[in-house]
Scaffold this active site. Structure first.
Site, short mmCIF file in Angstrom:
data_model
loop_
_atom_site.label_atom_id
_atom_site.label_comp_id
_atom_site.label_asym_id
_atom_site.label_seq_id
_atom_site.Cartn_x
_atom_site.Cartn_y
_atom_site.Cartn_z
N ASP A 41 -8.51 -13.43 75.09
CA ASP A 41 -8.06 -11.63 74.58
C ASP A 41 -6.70 -10.51 75.40
OD1 ASP A 41 -8.64 -8.51 73.45
OD2 ASP A 41 -10.01 -8.87 75.25
N SER B 142 -9.40 -2.35 71.07
CA SER B 142 -8.89 -1.81 71.74
C SER B 142 -8.56 -0.93 71.66
CB SER B 142 -8.09 -2.46 70.50
OG SER B 142 -6.47 -2.76 70.48
N HIS C 230 -8.77 -11.61 70.58
CA HIS C 230 -9.17 -9.85 70.71
C HIS C 230 -10.27 -9.19 69.61
CE1 HIS C 230 -7.69 -5.66 71.50
NE2 HIS C 230 -7.77 -5.91 70.46
#
Length: 632
Positions: free
Chosen positions: A327, A179, A355
């Site tokens: 995701d 991320s 994710h």
């Protein structure tokens, strides 16, 4: 015994690093369908696990402008004197490590959850790990006007300079992150530092505007508001709200161990008060090139990785783009990055993950992730940082998981070559037909009432770490009843779709704009509807312009100059792509397209009181969907 039970309970439930590392437990892999059997090739990294135990240090590094950056250094405990090992840098704005409360601090070194497990595997396989609080966050000094500032990026190069001067470093450096951390690793590559050999960019964006903040030109308001609020609390050294269990164990970010550790942490945190909330900036943006915060920032493209792709290409760094079908829109991010990079050592993997990769989200086999993420990462870094000839260079550059078939596949390109277009046309009686309808133009009306949403267990919620289950879109069968839906005839054979479905719609709206949400669905023999993927477009952002970056689908520019205002009831042509996936529609099932005009659970409502939209088909209004399909 009671204290041990409490500690075990907390460790089981608390994972403040949920966005920062994929699931690695071997126990989780038993029976999961996303286990890689042959492609990509599994990697037995245990044979090189010659170290036992971890030595942890913390310190401040002083940057060129005097700003002090907090780092943790993890080294093998039994490393021989003079032995050189490669280093992996992980930069985060979500605290490099937590401060564990007493008495729990007596029982743990702070390596909690999936991140702690991954660090342990890397270190005991002969890597140094450098965990960094980026400028303006955690225990680091400084402030930030926006994410991934120019100073933050320059800090990364100086951290590499320090790392390669240490007596334990071989001179080879890599970087990885999930991320936000994946994007810091990408920006680290743009410094073109000669010692940075390889990066793994996991579950991270490529285009800030399109991939997260404004998909299709519509504000992902739920995300920016929640992310901004969480960052604001963490920058003040507080856990995000709704972390009561974690607060029993964790008091904040880990202090740097110096004689003045408490004082320095207070000073660092005080400086974070100057940080700007990302949601405040997003609320002042509509088009890509709008200047947020009343012009304090030129545009959000200045902190978007796609804007610096040439520098990453020039670096020579090997890039592994890593994402999953659920995701958010980051699987498309990974694809776009892969398409725009030129290093032949680059790789792309797309799994049936949310994710972070903790779960196998296939609706046919939801489970904890079975894929050995850590093995795949170590395989990549062993080749590039240790020169271990483990076959990485002989594997296909692209691996992807086909949902429904429940298998991994390999390709040397994305999308895979030799796709056959499977075209379905919108027609009478809410049907998708294989032949273009030979009728006069007709319309189907749909009322957008502002109460329709895709739920709480979605690809979009996953990006903010809110999804803790493999059962994505579990209530879709009921939710889809609120949409305008068209379905195909019963499939006579299996139909594998891999890549990007394209949708052409001719539509009109009762207002001066409209938002269109298109969902691709699978209908089984019993009528149960399964969510497959989706696409989003704001009608005023329909202008297609090539050249912002390379993609395999029509790309709206989202530029202010390309904004196309509508007149109420004006018919417009919308060209949309659906987020990429690989999915097997089985014989006896039907393909279905559902269309909505809002998603209250995530995106800004253009007209909260509702409006009318019409789908036009027949005559010159050829509304259709094209699926890229493959025969096996």
């Amino acid at each position: 015994m009671r204290l041990l039970f409490i500690v075990s309970f907390l460790f089981f439930f608390v994972n403040i690093s949920g966005q920062d590392a994929p699931k690695t437990s071997k126990k989780s892999r038993i029976g999961a369908t996303d286990i890689a059997v042959d492609v990509p090739a599994p990697y037995d990294y245990e044979v090189n696990r010659k170290y036992k135990g971890i030595q942890i240090e913390s310190r401040y590094l002083t940057m060129r402008d005097g700003t002090q950056i907090a780092i943790d250094i993890y080294l093998p405990k039994n490393r021989k004197t003079g032995e050189k090992i490669p280093a992996l840098i992980r930069q985060t704005r979500y605290w490099r490590s937590p401060q564990i409360r007493f008495p729990f601090s007596l029982m743990t070194n702070g390596l909690l959850g999936r991140m702690g497990e991954m660090i342990g595997a890397f270190v005991e396989n002969g890597y140094a790990i450098i965990n960094v609080d980026v400028r303006g966050s955690g225990a680091s000094f400084g402030s930030r006007l926006h994410p991934w500032t120019e100073d933050e990026i320059k800090d990364g190069a100086e951290i590499i300079d320090w790392v390669i001067q240490q007596d334990w470093c071989s001179g080879n450096v890599g970087s990885l992150g999930v991320s936000y951390g994946g994007t810091t690793a990408e920006f680290l590559g743009t410094n073109k530092h000669p010692n940075l050999k390889a990066v793994v960019l996991m579950f991270s964006l490529f285009d800030v505007y399109e991939d997260n903040a404004f998909p299709g030109g519509i504000h992902n308001q739920w995300f920016t508001e929640g992310w901004g609020a969480a960052n604001e609390r963490m920058d003040a050294n507080k856990l995000p709200v709704n972390h009561k269990k974690a607060s029993l164990l964790v008091s904040g970010v880990s202090k740097v161990k110096t004689p003045q550790s408490k004082k320095l942490l207070r000073e660092a945190v005080a400086g974070h008060a100057q940080n700007r909330n990302v949601h405040d900036g997003a609320m002042t943006v509509d088009c890509r090139d709008d200047a947020p915060l009343n012009g304090e920032i030129e545009s959000i493209d200045i902190f978007s990785p796609h804007n610096y792709i040439n520098a990453l290409n020039e670096s020579g760094t090997a890039v592994y783009s890593y994402s999953g079908w659920m995701d958010g829109a980051y699987q498309h991010s990974a694809v776009k990055r892969y398409l725009n990079l030129t290093n032949p050592n680059n790789k792309l993997i797309l799994g049936s993950w949310e994710h972070g990769g903790a779960f196998n989200t296939s609706p046919f086999a939801p489970s904890l992730a079975g894929f050995d993420h850590v093995g795949e990462l170590i395989k990549f870094f062993d080749y590039h940082l240790k020169d271990i000839q483990n076959g990485v260079n002989e594997e296909a550059s692209v691996h992807y998981f086909t949902v429904g078939a429940e298998k991994w596949q390999a390709s040397d390109s994305w999308p895979p070559k030799n796709a056959k277009p499977y075209t379905l046309y919108f027609s009478d009686n809410k049907k998708l037909t294989k032949k273009e309808p030979k009728t006069k133009e007709k319309t189907s009306a749909y009322t957008v009432d502002g109460t329709t949403g895709s739920g709480d267990v979605t690809r979009w919620k996953a990006v903010n770490g809110k999804v803790k289950t493999a059962y994505m879109y579990h209530d879709w069968n009921e939710r889809t009843k609120k949409y305008l839906s068209y379905q195909s005839p019963i499939l006579a054979d299996n139909l594998e779709m891999t890549g990007h479905a394209l949708v052409d719609l001719h539509m009109s709206f009762s207002e001066s704009d409209g938002s269109v949400f298109v969902y691709l669905e699978d209908v089984d023999e019993n009528g149960k509807v399964t969510y497959v993927t989706e696409g989003i477009l704001r009608a005023s952002h329909r202008k297609i312009r090539e050249g912002i970056y390379k993609d395999v689908v029509p790309s709206p520019s989202h530029l202010r100059a390309d904004y196309l205002a509508l007149q109420p009831n004006e018919k417009v042509h919308l060209q949309m792509d659906l987020l990429p996936t690989s999915y097997l529609f089985k014989k006896g099932h039907k393909v279905r397209i559902s269309i909505g005009g809002c998603d209250k659970d995530h995106f800004e409502l253009l007209y909260p009181d509702g409006y009318e939209m019409h789908l036009h088909y027949g005559g010159d209004a050829v509304s259709k969907v094209v699926l890229p399909t493959y025969s096996k």
